[in-house]
Design a protein around this motif. Structure first.
Motif, mmCIF file in Angstrom:
data_model
loop_
_atom_site.group_PDB
_atom_site.id
_atom_site.type_symbol
_atom_site.label_atom_id
_atom_site.label_comp_id
_atom_site.label_asym_id
_atom_site.label_seq_id
_atom_site.Cartn_x
_atom_site.Cartn_y
_atom_site.Cartn_z
ATOM 1 N N THR A 42 3.609 8.897 -6.520
ATOM 2 C CA THR A 42 3.031 7.641 -6.893
ATOM 3 C C THR A 42 2.931 7.442 -8.531
ATOM 4 O OG1 THR A 42 2.059 7.720 -4.701
ATOM 5 C CG2 THR A 42 1.173 6.317 -6.640
ATOM 6 N N ILE A 64 -2.624 2.180 -9.249
ATOM 7 C CA ILE A 64 -2.537 2.659 -7.840
ATOM 8 C C ILE A 64 -3.719 1.907 -7.231
ATOM 9 C CG2 ILE A 64 -2.998 4.907 -6.592
ATOM 10 C CD1 ILE A 64 -1.555 6.167 -8.903
ATOM 11 N N ARG A 95 8.344 0.974 -2.781
ATOM 12 C CA ARG A 95 7.920 2.176 -2.158
ATOM 13 C C ARG A 95 8.810 2.679 -1.012
ATOM 14 N NH1 ARG A 95 1.215 2.724 -1.903
ATOM 15 N NH2 ARG A 95 0.925 2.380 -4.139
#
Length: 164
Positions: A26, A37, A111
């Motif tokens: 991440t 995030i 993602r």
């Protein structure tokens, strides 16, 4: 049926390893993005459907002031809409703006592409089986948390259903 203590300890170790790996992935992938995030997590939860800010803070496990700052930042960026709750004038309902929906779709797509690249040595069956196991683990943990919050354990609920 119960999980043996050694198996549970081994699973905990694997979950910690997974958390660390996910955090690293991440952090690598968030560089250069306009939302960090924490904001991405809030955006994702709001994207699941209109919700009260207080409920969202509870689900995210953060305080109301922390969530308020994140929501303000997302609203200032035009990604989240805040409206008064018609049932409680003190509360706010949160929803994604059209731009917020686009941003969330972009993040999910990014993602997924990133994970797809990282799992290039996996086959489809591995990915489907892992998704099913992660879903089962998540559901079990959520059910246990709800049961504990309600003051009963999963074992007590099972025994109650057996006893009628």
């Amino acid at each position: 049926m119960s999980v043996a203590p050694a198996t549970a300890a081994d699973l905990v170790s694997h979950i910690y390893d997974l958390q660390r790996a996910l955090r690293c992935v991440t952090m690598i992938n968030v560089k250069g993005q306009d939302t960090g995030i924490a904001l991405q997590g809030v955006l994702r939860f709001i994207g699941e459907g209109e919700t009260r800010a207080a409920h969202l803070a509870e689900r995210l496990g953060v305080s109301a002031p922390v969530l308020s700052r994140h929501v303000a930042e997302l609203a200032d960026a035009g990604l989240v809409l805040r409206t008064p709750d018609p049932d409680d004038g003190r509360a706010q309902l949160l929803a994604l703006s059209p731009r917020g929906k686009e941003k969330l779709a972009e993040l999910v797509r990014h993602r997924a592409e990133t994970l797809q690249a990282y799992l290039s040595d996996w086959n489809e069956d591995d990915a489907v089986a892992t998704a099913a196991m992660l879903n089962k683990l998540t559901a079990s943990l959520k059910n246990s948390i709800r049961a504990r919050a309600a003051g009963t354990t999963t074992e007590q609920k099972t025994q109650e259903s057996i006893n009628g």
